[in-house]
Motif scaffolding. Sequence first.
Motif, PDB file in Angstrom:
ATOM      1  N   GLN A 396     -27.313  96.103  15.103  1.00  0.00           N
ATOM      2  CA  GLN A 396     -26.047  96.640  15.615  1.00  0.00           C
ATOM      3  C   GLN A 396     -25.903  96.378  17.108  1.00  0.00           C
ATOM      4  O   GLN A 396     -24.804  96.458  17.662  1.00  0.00           O
ATOM      5  CB  GLN A 396     -25.945  98.142  15.320  1.00  0.00           C
ATOM      6  CG  GLN A 396     -26.764  99.049  16.224  1.00  0.00           C
ATOM      7  CD  GLN A 396     -28.229  99.143  15.825  1.00  0.00           C
ATOM      8  OE1 GLN A 396     -28.725  98.362  15.039  1.00  0.00           O
ATOM      9  NE2 GLN A 396     -28.924 100.124  16.378  1.00  0.00           N
ATOM     10  N   GLU A 400     -22.864  90.298  16.705  1.00  0.00           N
ATOM     11  CA  GLU A 400     -21.452  90.653  16.814  1.00  0.00           C
ATOM     12  C   GLU A 400     -21.039  91.456  15.590  1.00  0.00           C
ATOM     13  O   GLU A 400     -21.352  91.097  14.456  1.00  0.00           O
ATOM     14  CB  GLU A 400     -20.589  89.393  16.931  1.00  0.00           C
ATOM     15  CG  GLU A 400     -20.706  88.683  18.267  1.00  0.00           C
ATOM     16  CD  GLU A 400     -19.690  87.560  18.410  1.00  0.00           C
ATOM     17  OE1 GLU A 400     -18.959  87.290  17.427  1.00  0.00           O
ATOM     18  OE2 GLU A 400     -19.636  86.949  19.487  1.00  0.00           O
ATOM     19  N   GLN A 401     -20.344  92.563  15.818  1.00  0.00           N
ATOM     20  CA  GLN A 401     -19.882  93.431  14.739  1.00  0.00           C
ATOM     21  C   GLN A 401     -18.360  93.518  14.797  1.00  0.00           C
ATOM     22  O   GLN A 401     -17.751  93.380  15.862  1.00  0.00           O
ATOM     23  CB  GLN A 401     -20.500  94.828  14.879  1.00  0.00           C
ATOM     24  CG  GLN A 401     -22.016  94.845  14.933  1.00  0.00           C
ATOM     25  CD  GLN A 401     -22.658  94.467  13.610  1.00  0.00           C
ATOM     26  OE1 GLN A 401     -22.017  94.494  12.558  1.00  0.00           O
ATOM     27  NE2 GLN A 401     -23.945  94.113  13.644  1.00  0.00           N
ATOM     28  N   ASP A 402     -17.766  93.763  13.627  1.00  0.00           N
ATOM     29  CA  ASP A 402     -16.301  93.847  13.609  1.00  0.00           C
ATOM     30  C   ASP A 402     -15.812  95.285  13.595  1.00  0.00           C
ATOM     31  O   ASP A 402     -14.618  95.544  13.509  1.00  0.00           O
ATOM     32  CB  ASP A 402     -15.733  93.076  12.417  1.00  0.00           C
ATOM     33  CG  ASP A 402     -16.251  93.588  11.076  1.00  0.00           C
ATOM     34  OD1 ASP A 402     -16.771  94.728  11.035  1.00  0.00           O
ATOM     35  OD2 ASP A 402     -16.141  92.861  10.081  1.00  0.00           O
ATOM     36  N   GLY A 403     -16.737  96.251  13.667  1.00  0.00           N
ATOM     37  CA  GLY A 403     -16.346  97.654  13.771  1.00  0.00           C
ATOM     38  C   GLY A 403     -16.141  98.337  12.446  1.00  0.00           C
ATOM     39  O   GLY A 403     -15.932  99.540  12.400  1.00  0.00           O
ATOM     40  N   ARG A 404     -16.191  97.603  11.342  1.00  0.00           N
ATOM     41  CA  ARG A 404     -15.982  98.236  10.042  1.00  0.00           C
ATOM     42  C   ARG A 404     -17.324  98.424   9.325  1.00  0.00           C
ATOM     43  O   ARG A 404     -17.894  99.498   9.352  1.00  0.00           O
ATOM     44  CB  ARG A 404     -15.022  97.387   9.200  1.00  0.00           C
ATOM     45  CG  ARG A 404     -13.614  97.272   9.808  1.00  0.00           C
ATOM     46  CD  ARG A 404     -12.659  96.590   8.840  1.00  0.00           C
ATOM     47  NE  ARG A 404     -13.022  95.206   8.593  1.00  0.00           N
ATOM     48  CZ  ARG A 404     -12.634  94.191   9.362  1.00  0.00           C
ATOM     49  NH1 ARG A 404     -11.894  94.404  10.433  1.00  0.00           N
ATOM     50  NH2 ARG A 404     -12.991  92.954   9.064  1.00  0.00           N
ATOM     51  N   LYS A 407     -23.013  94.520  10.060  1.00  0.00           N
ATOM     52  CA  LYS A 407     -23.550  93.277   9.511  1.00  0.00           C
ATOM     53  C   LYS A 407     -24.984  93.088   9.979  1.00  0.00           C
ATOM     54  O   LYS A 407     -25.275  93.120  11.167  1.00  0.00           O
ATOM     55  CB  LYS A 407     -22.686  92.088   9.972  1.00  0.00           C
ATOM     56  CG  LYS A 407     -21.267  92.111   9.412  1.00  0.00           C
ATOM     57  CD  LYS A 407     -20.510  90.836   9.728  1.00  0.00           C
ATOM     58  CE  LYS A 407     -20.121  90.749  11.164  1.00  0.00           C
ATOM     59  NZ  LYS A 407     -19.222  89.601  11.452  1.00  0.00           N
ATOM     60  N   GLU A 413     -21.090  87.288   4.774  1.00  0.00           N
ATOM     61  CA  GLU A 413     -20.026  86.615   5.506  1.00  0.00           C
ATOM     62  C   GLU A 413     -20.543  85.849   6.717  1.00  0.00           C
ATOM     63  O   GLU A 413     -19.774  85.200   7.426  1.00  0.00           O
ATOM     64  CB  GLU A 413     -18.956  87.617   5.944  1.00  0.00           C
ATOM     65  CG  GLU A 413     -19.437  88.692   6.903  1.00  0.00           C
ATOM     66  CD  GLU A 413     -20.004  89.919   6.204  1.00  0.00           C
ATOM     67  OE1 GLU A 413     -19.906  91.020   6.781  1.00  0.00           O
ATOM     68  OE2 GLU A 413     -20.541  89.779   5.088  1.00  0.00           O
ATOM     69  N   VAL A 415     -23.245  85.804  10.323  1.00  0.00           N
ATOM     70  CA  VAL A 415     -23.299  86.585  11.553  1.00  0.00           C
ATOM     71  C   VAL A 415     -23.448  85.653  12.750  1.00  0.00           C
ATOM     72  O   VAL A 415     -23.780  84.475  12.606  1.00  0.00           O
ATOM     73  CB  VAL A 415     -24.478  87.587  11.536  1.00  0.00           C
ATOM     74  CG1 VAL A 415     -24.260  88.662  10.505  1.00  0.00           C
ATOM     75  CG2 VAL A 415     -25.805  86.870  11.310  1.00  0.00           C
ATOM     76  N   LYS A 416     -23.221  86.217  13.922  1.00  0.00           N
ATOM     77  CA  LYS A 416     -23.333  85.463  15.173  1.00  0.00           C
ATOM     78  C   LYS A 416     -23.964  86.369  16.219  1.00  0.00           C
ATOM     79  O   LYS A 416     -23.582  87.533  16.354  1.00  0.00           O
ATOM     80  CB  LYS A 416     -21.936  85.022  15.635  1.00  0.00           C
ATOM     81  CG  LYS A 416     -21.900  84.242  16.938  1.00  0.00           C
ATOM     82  CD  LYS A 416     -20.453  83.879  17.278  1.00  0.00           C
ATOM     83  CE  LYS A 416     -20.330  83.202  18.631  1.00  0.00           C
ATOM     84  NZ  LYS A 416     -18.914  82.898  18.960  1.00  0.00           N
ATOM     85  N   ARG A 418     -24.800  87.972  19.843  1.00  0.00           N
ATOM     86  CA  ARG A 418     -23.818  88.358  20.854  1.00  0.00           C
ATOM     87  C   ARG A 418     -23.856  87.464  22.086  1.00  0.00           C
ATOM     88  O   ARG A 418     -22.886  87.408  22.833  1.00  0.00           O
ATOM     89  CB  ARG A 418     -24.039  89.818  21.257  1.00  0.00           C
ATOM     90  CG  ARG A 418     -23.800  90.780  20.094  1.00  0.00           C
ATOM     91  CD  ARG A 418     -23.851  92.207  20.547  1.00  0.00           C
ATOM     92  NE  ARG A 418     -22.778  92.513  21.514  1.00  0.00           N
ATOM     93  CZ  ARG A 418     -22.440  93.749  21.866  1.00  0.00           C
ATOM     94  NH1 ARG A 418     -23.066  94.773  21.338  1.00  0.00           N
ATOM     95  NH2 ARG A 418     -21.492  93.944  22.741  1.00  0.00           N
TER      96      ARG A 418
END
Length: 615
Positions: A396, A400-404, A407, A413, A415-416, A418
Amino acid sequence: MDATAAYNFIPLPDKILPADLDAYRKDLLSDDEARRHKAFRAFLNKKGKLSGHIDLDMETLTPLFIGGNGEQPFSPAGRVILPGSTIRGMVKNILKIVSCGSWRGDEDVNDRHVYFRCLMATKKSPAWQKNLHKLYSDRMTSVHNKKPSKNAKTGFLVKNKRGEYFVYPLLPYHSGKRILIGEYEDTFGVRVPTKAPVSSVVWRDDTAYIITGNQDYKKLKRTKAAYNAVPPSERKKLGKQFIRYYSLHDADWSTNHRLTVPESVINDYVEDTNRRGVNLLEDKEQLPADKARKLGAKLNDDIVSVVPCGYLERDGEVTAFGHGLSFRIPYENGIMDAIPANLQQDTIDFATAIFGNKERWASRVFFEDGESEGNIEKLETATAHPLLQPNPTSYQLYLEQDGRKLKHWDAPEGVKIRGYKMYWHNKVSDWKATEDETKSENVVRKITPIKRGSHFHAKVRFQNLSELELGALLTVFDLAGVGETAAYKFGQGKSLGLGSVKMKATLHLDAADLYTTLFTDGALAEQASESDGSEYLRAFEAYISKNGLKRCWEQTMRELAEMLDWNQADTVDDWAERVKSMSGNVKKDANNKKNVDKRFINRDILPGIDEVYNG
């Protein structure tokens, strides 16, 4: 609630910015030495016209510790210096950032697979824990005829004289036996510990007992009859009751049936610094091979050690191993899988062009040690907070997280990461260990930092740089005009508020015997001529725009300037709280129980640099 950390991440660039040397890439990456040499000379003759040096006047704004003499600061010949290698590492790292560099697994990141384990998740567990538990369960168990079974198998991990590892499986229908913990204790007159360290391998003659935990003694059943008397529906409430064991005679010692453990799997296992239990590669858990042979193991002469293990295998190779059958396992995706493919190309970036590419071409920038000015005073020697290593298990924070939905490294899907990890400045240098931490001798050490206000002088020499290369190098010290508000990080203990150093850079160009002051009070000196360095900075910035990287470069420079802004750390009242490591918030309550920061439990996401900086 947002997570806080002593670090943050400069975002990745949209693509690699090719150095002007990249025009010769085909020849420079050739295996033909003469061809490489000819291409490099051609570049130098055409563009490599600039030589000289940059003077660095440095002042420590916080205590600083660079090890080298045990607990004392690096002091060859009895005087404290800043090693040129340390300055070199800092400059190269920032050069990679400001010049939109490439990412390579052998240089820019420790390319490995992160380990994890999640044995339980209840209805009340956070969503991330349920998600991780499902991933672990899917990897470690299978269902046949509506009955779950473990995918992990048992065997013996062996090492040969060449440092290679293999697993010898147990014979068919020999998955090991179980003995009640209570019965084990009564039989051998021992007590299995209930407090750490609990897990261990215990050899009794030819049999290995796999100790993986214990329960309150009041819950232990001392006989099979007593255990069987407990209704099956109630047995889970008893907790762990059994110890698994198996003998050297249970193994299939045929070399035709043994499984290879790839070196990458061994390396990933070694890099799993979050493991708190048994390390199967340590001597204390292993049985020497000569003793194992006397007890019945049919081992080749080149085998030196034996230890029981659980393992997963695929196509004749071990993919993971550990202690017991519910061991920590690696994510399928490695760290480099979270780096965009277009940043992993063989494009020659500016850092590689200037600092060299091993045997292909040499570095054209050289770093002298930072010599001290006057007497360097030291702080008292004391035990420091644990100088912890990067912890990418905290996905976390690192991804990078999308807030939902959080990941993890194996998110379907993709991941990348930060970006480039850097540490905030913090004038509150609370570096001394607590009383509890000093008891953990294996993770803490004594250090003797030097005091703030210490002064050093160093030189960075460069030879045969192009105009663009010199512009890229000077950008490291300019940071888009931030100048004297910027400070840089050196040495160990960056997360503890150590190592903030202010630098003033001045440029000397050999070609015209020119001396100019590059920065004065955070800006280019007014008296500087066209050869003061500004033309190279402008040329480099124009080159960035020409290559379509202006937008992401400007964001990079803004956020890098924020990360390195000493004024923020020096003047903002709540700054220390904004950049405080969450591990510092684990405290004991009145009942001597640890209260873990809820942001750890919830895996709250680390906000971006702008959010932290602007409060």
